[in-house]
Design a protein around this motif. Structure first.
Motif, mmCIF file in Angstrom:
data_model
loop_
_atom_site.group_PDB
_atom_site.id
_atom_site.type_symbol
_atom_site.label_atom_id
_atom_site.label_comp_id
_atom_site.label_asym_id
_atom_site.label_seq_id
_atom_site.Cartn_x
_atom_site.Cartn_y
_atom_site.Cartn_z
ATOM 1 N N TRP A 304 9.292 -11.077 -2.593
ATOM 2 C CA TRP A 304 8.417 -11.032 -1.412
ATOM 3 C C TRP A 304 7.777 -12.440 -0.977
ATOM 4 O O TRP A 304 7.285 -12.774 -2.095
ATOM 5 C CB TRP A 304 7.699 -9.826 -1.094
ATOM 6 N N SER A 305 7.664 -12.952 -0.025
ATOM 7 C CA SER A 305 7.237 -14.256 0.083
ATOM 8 C C SER A 305 6.924 -14.649 1.904
ATOM 9 O O SER A 305 7.579 -15.092 2.435
ATOM 10 C CB SER A 305 8.121 -15.254 -0.266
ATOM 11 N N PRO A 306 5.446 -14.428 1.996
ATOM 12 C CA PRO A 306 4.885 -14.634 3.489
ATOM 13 C C PRO A 306 4.954 -16.244 3.459
ATOM 14 O O PRO A 306 4.600 -16.741 4.495
ATOM 15 C CB PRO A 306 3.918 -13.923 3.599
ATOM 16 N N GLY A 307 5.192 -17.106 2.345
ATOM 17 C CA GLY A 307 4.791 -18.350 2.349
ATOM 18 C C GLY A 307 4.649 -19.044 1.095
ATOM 19 O O GLY A 307 4.603 -18.324 0.079
ATOM 20 N N SER A 308 4.788 -20.196 0.949
ATOM 21 C CA SER A 308 5.043 -20.952 -0.470
ATOM 22 C C SER A 308 3.644 -20.825 -1.371
ATOM 23 O O SER A 308 3.453 -20.235 -2.188
ATOM 24 C CB SER A 308 5.332 -22.337 -0.473
ATOM 25 N N PHE A 309 2.678 -21.156 -0.534
ATOM 26 C CA PHE A 309 1.536 -21.318 -1.213
ATOM 27 C C PHE A 309 0.323 -20.665 -0.335
ATOM 28 O O PHE A 309 0.548 -20.725 1.215
ATOM 29 C CB PHE A 309 0.943 -22.597 -1.254
ATOM 30 N N LEU A 310 -0.808 -20.117 -0.841
ATOM 31 C CA LEU A 310 -1.724 -19.520 -0.033
ATOM 32 C C LEU A 310 -3.126 -20.095 -0.530
ATOM 33 O O LEU A 310 -3.533 -20.041 -1.654
ATOM 34 C CB LEU A 310 -1.685 -18.271 0.059
ATOM 35 N N ARG A 311 -3.871 -20.672 0.504
ATOM 36 C CA ARG A 311 -5.420 -20.934 -0.078
ATOM 37 C C ARG A 311 -6.264 -19.750 0.453
ATOM 38 O O ARG A 311 -6.157 -19.279 1.634
ATOM 39 C CB ARG A 311 -5.877 -22.076 0.818
ATOM 40 N N GLY A 312 -6.873 -19.105 -0.669
ATOM 41 C CA GLY A 312 -7.343 -17.728 -0.125
ATOM 42 C C GLY A 312 -8.882 -17.702 0.488
ATOM 43 O O GLY A 312 -9.082 -18.676 1.243
ATOM 44 N N SER A 313 -9.413 -16.609 0.023
ATOM 45 C CA SER A 313 -10.621 -16.260 0.980
ATOM 46 C C SER A 313 -11.661 -17.118 0.201
ATOM 47 O O SER A 313 -11.823 -17.984 -0.452
ATOM 48 C CB SER A 313 -10.618 -14.880 0.739
ATOM 49 N N ARG A 314 -12.961 -16.497 0.598
ATOM 50 C CA ARG A 314 -14.209 -17.320 0.266
ATOM 51 C C ARG A 314 -14.236 -17.752 -1.298
ATOM 52 O O ARG A 314 -14.606 -19.006 -1.577
ATOM 53 C CB ARG A 314 -15.329 -16.331 0.413
ATOM 54 N N SER A 315 -13.925 -16.799 -2.161
ATOM 55 C CA SER A 315 -13.986 -17.312 -3.689
ATOM 56 C C SER A 315 -12.784 -17.157 -4.375
ATOM 57 O O SER A 315 -12.788 -17.071 -5.536
ATOM 58 C CB SER A 315 -14.977 -16.636 -4.438
ATOM 59 N N ALA A 316 -11.575 -16.932 -3.721
ATOM 60 C CA ALA A 316 -10.373 -16.674 -4.473
ATOM 61 C C ALA A 316 -9.260 -17.275 -3.938
ATOM 62 O O ALA A 316 -9.254 -17.828 -2.503
ATOM 63 C CB ALA A 316 -9.789 -15.076 -4.327
ATOM 64 N N ARG A 337 6.110 -13.880 -8.804
ATOM 65 C CA ARG A 337 4.952 -14.207 -9.787
ATOM 66 C C ARG A 337 3.709 -15.208 -8.749
ATOM 67 O O ARG A 337 4.104 -15.826 -8.245
ATOM 68 C CB ARG A 337 5.332 -15.316 -10.758
ATOM 69 N N LEU A 338 2.703 -14.424 -9.168
ATOM 70 C CA LEU A 338 1.452 -15.015 -8.134
ATOM 71 C C LEU A 338 0.464 -15.300 -9.306
ATOM 72 O O LEU A 338 0.342 -14.792 -10.317
ATOM 73 C CB LEU A 338 0.921 -14.130 -7.575
ATOM 74 N N THR A 339 -0.406 -16.392 -9.118
ATOM 75 C CA THR A 339 -1.623 -16.639 -9.820
ATOM 76 C C THR A 339 -2.669 -16.567 -8.769
ATOM 77 O O THR A 339 -2.765 -17.100 -7.635
ATOM 78 C CB THR A 339 -1.552 -18.240 -10.134
ATOM 79 N N VAL A 340 -3.861 -15.595 -9.174
ATOM 80 C CA VAL A 340 -4.955 -15.679 -8.280
ATOM 81 C C VAL A 340 -6.094 -16.166 -9.221
ATOM 82 O O VAL A 340 -6.270 -16.264 -10.376
ATOM 83 C CB VAL A 340 -5.403 -14.201 -8.197
ATOM 84 N N MET A 341 -6.798 -17.372 -8.622
ATOM 85 C CA MET A 341 -7.933 -17.935 -9.184
ATOM 86 C C MET A 341 -9.248 -17.534 -8.327
ATOM 87 O O MET A 341 -9.209 -17.924 -7.289
ATOM 88 C CB MET A 341 -7.648 -19.507 -9.089
ATOM 89 N N MET A 342 -9.978 -17.184 -9.154
ATOM 90 C CA MET A 342 -11.263 -16.544 -8.760
ATOM 91 C C MET A 342 -12.651 -17.232 -8.965
ATOM 92 O O MET A 342 -12.551 -17.690 -10.204
ATOM 93 C CB MET A 342 -11.406 -15.139 -8.893
ATOM 94 N N GLY A 343 -13.700 -17.378 -8.473
ATOM 95 C CA GLY A 343 -15.091 -17.685 -8.999
ATOM 96 C C GLY A 343 -15.271 -19.227 -8.368
ATOM 97 O O GLY A 343 -15.822 -19.387 -7.419
ATOM 98 N N GLY A 344 -15.114 -20.216 -9.589
ATOM 99 C CA GLY A 344 -15.662 -21.610 -9.051
ATOM 100 C C GLY A 344 -16.909 -21.432 -8.727
ATOM 101 O O GLY A 344 -17.966 -20.890 -9.531
ATOM 102 N N ALA A 345 -17.477 -22.422 -7.686
ATOM 103 C CA ALA A 345 -18.905 -22.329 -7.368
ATOM 104 C C ALA A 345 -19.837 -21.090 -7.012
ATOM 105 O O ALA A 345 -20.858 -20.787 -7.216
ATOM 106 C CB ALA A 345 -18.880 -23.365 -6.111
ATOM 107 N N TRP A 346 -18.738 -19.970 -6.919
ATOM 108 C CA TRP A 346 -19.288 -18.612 -6.604
ATOM 109 C C TRP A 346 -19.170 -17.940 -7.477
ATOM 110 O O TRP A 346 -19.223 -16.534 -7.170
ATOM 111 C CB TRP A 346 -18.383 -18.247 -5.094
ATOM 112 N N PHE A 347 -18.983 -18.029 -8.557
ATOM 113 C CA PHE A 347 -18.575 -17.155 -9.692
ATOM 114 C C PHE A 347 -19.773 -16.213 -10.046
ATOM 115 O O PHE A 347 -19.532 -14.919 -10.135
ATOM 116 C CB PHE A 347 -18.186 -17.837 -11.171
#
Length: 448
Positions: A304-316, A337-347
């Motif tokens: 399933w694929s609504p698109g190649s890349f997604l820049r996510g919400s506030r902190s993901a 396969r997906l990767t979810v990256m979370m946190g950063g400046a808002w961790f």
């Protein structure tokens, strides 16, 4: 001739510096010291027995610009690679939006934007040049292109690249191309069209030429680098001491002597190893901040694929790995396969103290996010959680002055020390590799 060069840190910066040094007859020995049990630093992947590959750090590498060409030239002779074309999708106000592209996309009003992007371009061309020595990315883009573009596109870009807050990050250090375009041409757009000043020139090799003719957006390594260098893993540096000919480097179980050190360690790690004579720069190195990112790799049955890349919400941020790099999928069966990256400046705000957060918490948060944003109801069939502590430096206002001050202390005191890596001159894989090449060239006084 330079007899022995010690390279501290076996991430991509240290590996690149070692590669360039090993090509020169002026260097007798290159000793690469890495504290962990593996090389590659933040570039780190799991290759499963069924052939699937999951990245826990940077994945696609951009071919554009001098630094992009330089990486491709290095890879041309040493690695296997694959490439990809891609589009961007933004998640704004609980909805997915495709980024406008092509001339017609710039002329139309397309959500989430309330007016055509071409009007932002007109504003940029008609705006005056800024007077500040440095400025936040949000302030710079708001001034030149309008608040909406800063709030939506640039805010999202800074979360994606730096896992950071565009209202605190420095435009001069994070996006020098934009800063220089305004300084030189008085406009971002004119700077991009006409060039924004003398930058590094890298003649394109065969692979870099291919990336242009085939319009690559990104590429990725399939297998890695080799070179004529002494590689030492599990070799943590505890102290660096000046010696008559250069440095003595204390390890947990021995001492290495070197005429010159190229440090590819994070700034804070270097600061704790330097001798007291370097006190003026120890504090400045400690002041280079970093953020922590949780990386959650997920695999779902079915395509399933609504698109190649997604820049996510506030902190993901969610990346569709199976679309750009299908050769990393398992050969049998259809999976996403997906990767979810979370946190950063808002961790801290989102998860609390990185020391006390559990892998189960992070996995639950990532799968909830995928369900909410992408409407996926099934549970993942495979997952892996990696907490990347202090992985992305944050170039806050005045970063360029701090780095200049550190390097001028090294120069003034004739210290046989070069600083490379993502703490100083750019966080992308290309920037870090180019820094390794520059340090080798400066040391050897010739093109490598």
């Amino acid at each position: 001739p330079m007899r022995t060069v010690a390279v501290l840190g076996g991430g991509i910066g240290g590996l690149a510096a070692s590669y360039y040094l090993s090509k020169s007859p002026q260097v007798t020995k290159v000793i690469l010291l890495e504290s962990s049990g593996r090389f590659g630093g933040w570039l780190w992947s799991t290759r499963r027995s069924d052939g699937a590959v999951f990245e826990h750090g940077p994945r696609g590498i951009r071919p554009a610009g001098a630094v992009g060409k330089n990486t491709l030239n290095m890879v041309n002779s040493t690695c296997h690679y694959s490439h990809v074309l891609k589009e961007q999708i933004l998640y704004v106000n609980e909805q997915l939006h495709r980024m406008p592209s092509g001339p017609s996309g710039l002329l139309r009003t397309a959500p989430p934007f309330s007016r055509p992007l071409v009007l932002s371009g007109m504003r940029d061309i008609l705006s005056r040049r800024g007077k500040q020595e440095d400025e936040t990315i949000h302030s710079f883009v708001s001034r030149r292109l309008g608040g909406e573009l800063a709030d939506i596109a640039i805010d999202s870009l800074c979360r994606g690249v730096f896992a950071g807050d565009c209202r605190k990050l420095s435009v001069r250090s994070c996006f020098p191309v934009l800063y220089n375009a305004e300084q030189r041409r008085g406009s971002i757009i004119l700077g991009m069209l006409l060039g924004s000043g003398p930058g590094p020139v890298v003649p394109p090799g065969p692979l870099a030429q291919r990336s242009v003719t085939e319009s690559w957006a990104q590429w990725s390594l399939i297998r890695g680098l080799h070179g004529r260098v002494q590689l030492h893993s599990e070799a943590a540096v505890t102290k660096i001491r000046p010696s008559e000919t250069g440095w003595k480097i204390d390890l947990e179980d021995g001492v290495v002597s070197a005429d010159h050190i190229i440090s590819a360690l994070p700034a804070k790690a270097l600061s704790s190893a330097l001798p007291p004579s370097c006190q003026p720069i120890i504090k400045q190195l400690q002041d280079i901040s970093t953020v922590t990112v949780a990386v959650v790799n997920l695999e779902y049955e079915g395509l399933w694929s609504p698109g190649s890349f997604l820049r996510g919400s506030r902190s993901a941020r969610v990346v569709y790995d199976s679309v750009p790099f299908p050769e990393h999928n398992r050969p049998e069966g259809h999976t996403t396969r997906l990767t979810v990256m979370m946190g950063g400046a808002w961790f801290q705000e989102v998860f609390g103290d990185p020391e006390s957060v559990t892998e189960d918490d992070l996995l639950a948060r990532a799968t909830e996010g995928v369900q909410k944003h992408l409407g996926v109801t099934s549970a993942p069939s495979w997952s892996r959680v990696v907490l990347q502590r202090d992985c992305i430096p944050q170039y806050y206002l005045g970063h360029f002055q701090r780095v200049e001050s550190i390097r001028s202390f090294i120069k003034k005191n004739n210290l046989p020390l070069s600083l490379i890596g993502s703490s100083y001159d750019g966080v992308s894989v290309n920037d870090v590799i180019f820094g390794g090449r520059n340090a080798a060239e400066e040391l050897l006084g010739s093109v490598v």
